[in-house]
Design an enzyme around this catalytic site. Structure first.
Site, PDB file in Angstrom:
ATOM      1  N   LYS A 152       0.848  -1.217   0.000  1.00  0.00           N
ATOM      2  CA  LYS A 152       0.000   0.000   0.000  1.00  0.00           C
ATOM      3  C   LYS A 152       0.876   1.257   0.000  1.00  0.00           C
ATOM      4  O   LYS A 152       0.675   2.167  -0.788  1.00  0.00           O
ATOM      5  CB  LYS A 152      -0.920   0.014   1.243  1.00  0.00           C
ATOM      6  CG  LYS A 152      -1.855  -1.189   1.334  1.00  0.00           C
ATOM      7  CD  LYS A 152      -2.774  -1.097   2.533  1.00  0.00           C
ATOM      8  CE  LYS A 152      -2.073  -1.152   3.878  1.00  0.00           C
ATOM      9  NZ  LYS A 152      -1.372  -2.410   4.168  1.00  0.00           N
ATOM     10  N   ARG A 165     -10.209   0.170   7.944  1.00  0.00           N
ATOM     11  CA  ARG A 165      -9.656  -1.134   8.307  1.00  0.00           C
ATOM     12  C   ARG A 165     -10.652  -2.010   9.032  1.00  0.00           C
ATOM     13  O   ARG A 165     -10.314  -3.130   9.408  1.00  0.00           O
ATOM     14  CB  ARG A 165      -8.486  -0.907   9.244  1.00  0.00           C
ATOM     15  CG  ARG A 165      -7.177  -1.453   8.728  1.00  0.00           C
ATOM     16  CD  ARG A 165      -6.157  -0.828   9.601  1.00  0.00           C
ATOM     17  NE  ARG A 165      -4.949  -1.525   9.677  1.00  0.00           N
ATOM     18  CZ  ARG A 165      -3.833  -1.090   9.098  1.00  0.00           C
ATOM     19  NH1 ARG A 165      -3.849  -0.032   8.341  1.00  0.00           N
ATOM     20  NH2 ARG A 165      -2.728  -1.731   9.282  1.00  0.00           N
ATOM     21  N   ARG A 174      12.002  -5.416   5.095  1.00  0.00           N
ATOM     22  CA  ARG A 174      11.634  -3.999   4.919  1.00  0.00           C
ATOM     23  C   ARG A 174      12.511  -3.090   5.778  1.00  0.00           C
ATOM     24  O   ARG A 174      12.849  -3.412   6.910  1.00  0.00           O
ATOM     25  CB  ARG A 174      10.165  -3.761   5.290  1.00  0.00           C
ATOM     26  CG  ARG A 174       9.819  -2.258   5.305  1.00  0.00           C
ATOM     27  CD  ARG A 174       8.359  -1.965   5.291  1.00  0.00           C
ATOM     28  NE  ARG A 174       7.655  -2.462   6.457  1.00  0.00           N
ATOM     29  CZ  ARG A 174       6.332  -2.372   6.605  1.00  0.00           C
ATOM     30  NH1 ARG A 174       5.605  -1.827   5.650  1.00  0.00           N
ATOM     31  NH2 ARG A 174       5.751  -2.854   7.686  1.00  0.00           N
ATOM     32  N   ARG A 227      10.820  -1.487  11.223  1.00  0.00           N
ATOM     33  CA  ARG A 227       9.667  -1.132  12.061  1.00  0.00           C
ATOM     34  C   ARG A 227       9.515  -2.149  13.173  1.00  0.00           C
ATOM     35  O   ARG A 227       9.587  -3.358  12.935  1.00  0.00           O
ATOM     36  CB  ARG A 227       8.392  -1.101  11.208  1.00  0.00           C
ATOM     37  CG  ARG A 227       8.067   0.303  10.731  1.00  0.00           C
ATOM     38  CD  ARG A 227       6.942   0.353   9.751  1.00  0.00           C
ATOM     39  NE  ARG A 227       5.734  -0.333  10.142  1.00  0.00           N
ATOM     40  CZ  ARG A 227       4.646  -0.367   9.401  1.00  0.00           C
ATOM     41  NH1 ARG A 227       4.618   0.271   8.231  1.00  0.00           N
ATOM     42  NH2 ARG A 227       3.570  -1.013   9.805  1.00  0.00           N
ATOM     43  N   ARG A 235      -0.579  -8.978  13.575  1.00  0.00           N
ATOM     44  CA  ARG A 235      -1.150  -8.062  12.573  1.00  0.00           C
ATOM     45  C   ARG A 235      -1.852  -8.840  11.458  1.00  0.00           C
ATOM     46  O   ARG A 235      -2.900  -8.425  10.964  1.00  0.00           O
ATOM     47  CB  ARG A 235      -0.042  -7.194  11.968  1.00  0.00           C
ATOM     48  CG  ARG A 235       0.436  -6.092  12.901  1.00  0.00           C
ATOM     49  CD  ARG A 235       1.785  -5.542  12.482  1.00  0.00           C
ATOM     50  NE  ARG A 235       1.796  -4.929  11.179  1.00  0.00           N
ATOM     51  CZ  ARG A 235       2.882  -4.836  10.393  1.00  0.00           C
ATOM     52  NH1 ARG A 235       4.036  -5.308  10.796  1.00  0.00           N
ATOM     53  NH2 ARG A 235       2.794  -4.259   9.225  1.00  0.00           N
TER      54      ARG A 235
HETATM   55  P1  AP5 Z   1       4.833  -1.552   1.961  1.00  0.00           P
HETATM   56  O1  AP5 Z   1       4.549  -0.689   0.772  1.00  0.00           O
HETATM   57  O2  AP5 Z   1       5.489  -0.934   3.138  1.00  0.00           O
HETATM   58  O3  AP5 Z   1       3.504  -2.349   2.404  1.00  0.00           O
HETATM   59  P2  AP5 Z   1       2.216  -1.842   3.211  1.00  0.00           P
HETATM   60  O4  AP5 Z   1       1.039  -2.488   2.590  1.00  0.00           O
HETATM   61  O5  AP5 Z   1       2.218  -0.349   3.315  1.00  0.00           O
HETATM   62  O6  AP5 Z   1       2.512  -2.543   4.600  1.00  0.00           O
HETATM   63  P3  AP5 Z   1       2.333  -1.971   6.084  1.00  0.00           P
HETATM   64  O7  AP5 Z   1       3.098  -2.905   6.967  1.00  0.00           O
HETATM   65  O8  AP5 Z   1       2.672  -0.512   6.155  1.00  0.00           O
HETATM   66  O9  AP5 Z   1       0.816  -2.158   6.285  1.00  0.00           O
HETATM   67  P4  AP5 Z   1       0.033  -2.187   7.591  1.00  0.00           P
HETATM   68  O10 AP5 Z   1      -1.328  -2.018   7.091  1.00  0.00           O
HETATM   69  O11 AP5 Z   1       0.265  -3.364   8.453  1.00  0.00           O
HETATM   70  O12 AP5 Z   1       0.695  -0.990   8.476  1.00  0.00           O
HETATM   71  P5  AP5 Z   1       0.222   0.502   8.758  1.00  0.00           P
HETATM   72  O13 AP5 Z   1       1.436   1.316   8.804  1.00  0.00           O
HETATM   73  O14 AP5 Z   1      -0.872   0.888   7.875  1.00  0.00           O
HETATM   74  O15 AP5 Z   1       5.704  -2.792   1.429  1.00  0.00           O
HETATM   75  C1  AP5 Z   1       6.189  -3.766   2.311  1.00  0.00           C
HETATM   76  C2  AP5 Z   1       7.560  -4.256   1.865  1.00  0.00           C
HETATM   77  O16 AP5 Z   1       7.439  -4.907   0.612  1.00  0.00           O
HETATM   78  C3  AP5 Z   1       8.589  -3.125   1.635  1.00  0.00           C
HETATM   79  O17 AP5 Z   1       9.856  -3.601   1.966  1.00  0.00           O
HETATM   80  C4  AP5 Z   1       8.492  -2.843   0.119  1.00  0.00           C
HETATM   81  O18 AP5 Z   1       9.690  -2.318  -0.410  1.00  0.00           O
HETATM   82  C5  AP5 Z   1       8.170  -4.228  -0.424  1.00  0.00           C
HETATM   83  N1  AP5 Z   1       7.317  -4.228  -1.608  1.00  0.00           N
HETATM   84  C6  AP5 Z   1       6.211  -3.462  -1.816  1.00  0.00           C
HETATM   85  N2  AP5 Z   1       5.648  -3.765  -2.996  1.00  0.00           N
HETATM   86  C7  AP5 Z   1       6.418  -4.752  -3.531  1.00  0.00           C
HETATM   87  C8  AP5 Z   1       6.322  -5.502  -4.755  1.00  0.00           C
HETATM   88  N3  AP5 Z   1       5.333  -5.315  -5.639  1.00  0.00           N
HETATM   89  N4  AP5 Z   1       7.260  -6.462  -4.996  1.00  0.00           N
HETATM   90  C9  AP5 Z   1       8.262  -6.702  -4.089  1.00  0.00           C
HETATM   91  N5  AP5 Z   1       8.402  -6.022  -2.930  1.00  0.00           N
HETATM   92  C10 AP5 Z   1       7.475  -5.062  -2.647  1.00  0.00           C
HETATM   93  O19 AP5 Z   1      -0.376   0.365  10.235  1.00  0.00           O
HETATM   94  C11 AP5 Z   1       0.473   0.115  11.337  1.00  0.00           C
HETATM   95  C12 AP5 Z   1      -0.367   0.047  12.623  1.00  0.00           C
HETATM   96  O20 AP5 Z   1      -1.040   1.299  12.840  1.00  0.00           O
HETATM   97  C13 AP5 Z   1      -1.487  -1.001  12.620  1.00  0.00           C
HETATM   98  O21 AP5 Z   1      -1.023  -2.273  12.987  1.00  0.00           O
HETATM   99  C14 AP5 Z   1      -2.436  -0.405  13.677  1.00  0.00           C
HETATM  100  O22 AP5 Z   1      -1.972  -0.620  14.968  1.00  0.00           O
HETATM  101  C15 AP5 Z   1      -2.354   1.096  13.384  1.00  0.00           C
HETATM  102  N6  AP5 Z   1      -3.340   1.521  12.381  1.00  0.00           N
HETATM  103  C16 AP5 Z   1      -3.061   2.053  11.155  1.00  0.00           C
HETATM  104  N7  AP5 Z   1      -4.194   2.344  10.492  1.00  0.00           N
HETATM  105  C17 AP5 Z   1      -5.221   1.993  11.320  1.00  0.00           C
HETATM  106  C18 AP5 Z   1      -6.624   2.023  11.181  1.00  0.00           C
HETATM  107  N8  AP5 Z   1      -7.216   2.490  10.057  1.00  0.00           N
HETATM  108  N9  AP5 Z   1      -7.376   1.547  12.206  1.00  0.00           N
HETATM  109  C19 AP5 Z   1      -6.804   1.090  13.350  1.00  0.00           C
HETATM  110  N10 AP5 Z   1      -5.462   1.021  13.541  1.00  0.00           N
HETATM  111  C20 AP5 Z   1      -4.679   1.478  12.520  1.00  0.00           C
HETATM  112 MG    MG Z   2       2.392   1.042   4.900  1.00  0.00          MG
END
Ligand code: AP5
Ligand code: MG
Length: 217
Positions: free
Chosen positions: A13, A88, A127, A160, A171
């Site tokens: 994402k 989410r 990552r 992270r 997660r």
């Molecule tokens: P990356 O682009 O970082 O993936 P991502 O989908 O953004 O993964 P996240 O871990 O950020 O998602 P998440 O939803 O768990 O965390 P968030 O920060 O939103 O890519 C991942 C890796 O793969 C990287 O190394 C990248 O280079 C690689 N990659 C990407 N695309 C690729 C491809 N096509 N091919 C190969 N490699 C690739 O949330 C964190 C925390 O915040 C949650 O756990 C929760 O506690 C809280 N939170 C956030 N939003 C909410 C909400 N709406 N409601 C409640 N709690 C929330």
């Molecule tokens: Mg992310």
């Protein structure tokens, strides 16, 4: 244009959001990035969110909704926005619908990045991210030019805390239970596309752009 990027942890994402928001010329809103920033700054919101983020659980809906609505009210969102990591839960999606309906607005596209769990785990173990400018790297597929240094801002890259194996497991479970029902939810609402998120990042971006073909990008 108003777009949602939906997908499991590690589905790409953040990687896709960076380029797509630029192309669409809309504000990018990553709730995860906002929480991490608030936690670093030790604000009241950050202090409340910290225990949830650290343990891989979702921050309570009402806290998230209040924060997102405040952000969407800012002037840079008037021309559209790209949501990364929100909604989410079905309650968050309903909350967003009510917020938009009051303003006679709607979501134009929902892109679901579909990636298998073994690929997610592999990606997140490699990552690195820049806490300064939020750039995302991968030691295998998208490494920085210099070891541990952000190409964009020169900041120090870190892992992270919530990518640690036990927290990641939590997660992924939380995603299955609370977020994956949004796939069916948005499928039913139209303007939904499942994207093969396992392809290389540039091809994923191209597939998304293909769906936006008729739209201005
Ligand atoms: P990356 O682009 O970082 O993936 P991502 O989908 O953004 O993964 P996240 O871990 O950020 O998602 P998440 O939803 O768990 O965390 P968030 O920060 O939103 O890519 C991942 C890796 O793969 C990287 O190394 C990248 O280079 C690689 N990659 C990407 N695309 C690729 C491809 N096509 N091919 C190969 N490699 C690739 O949330 C964190 C925390 O915040 C949650 O756990 C929760 O506690 C809280 N939170 C956030 N939003 C909410 C909400 N709406 N409601 C409640 N709690 C929330
Ligand atoms: Mg992310």
């Amino acid at each position: 244009m108003r777009v949602i990027l939906l997908g499991a942890p590690g589905s790409g994402k953040g990687t896709q959001a960076a380029g797509l928001a630029q192309q669409l010329k809309v504000a990018r809103i990553s709730t995860g990035d906002i929480f991490r920033d608030e936690i670093t700054k030790k604000t009241e919101l950050g202090t409340r969110a910290d225990e949830y983020v650290k343990s891989g659980r979702l921050v309570p809906d009402q806290l998230v909704l209040n924060m997102v609505f405040k952000r969407l009210d800012q002037s840079d969102c008037s021309g559209g926005f790209l949501l990364d990591g929100f909604p989410r839960t079905v309650d968050q999606a309903e909350g967003l619908n009510s917020y938009l309906a009051k303003k006679s607005l709607k979501i134009d596209y929902v892109f679901y990045l579909d990636v298998s769990e073994d690929v997610l785990i592999q990606r997140l173990s490699q990552r690195r991210h820049c806490p300064g400018c939020q750039m995302v790297y991968n030691l295998l597929t998208n490494p920085p030019q210099a070891d541990s240094v952000c190409d964009r801002c020169g900041g120090k890259l870190i892992s992270r805390g919530d990518d640690e194996p036990n927290t990641l497991k939590k997660r992924l479970m939380v995603y299955q239970e609370l977020t994956s029902p949004l796939v069916a939810y948005y499928k039913a609402s139209g303007h939904f596309a499942a994207i093969d998120g396992a392809k290389v990042a540039a091809d994923v971006a191209q597939e998304i752009a293909g769906h936006l073909g008729g739209a201005k990008i």
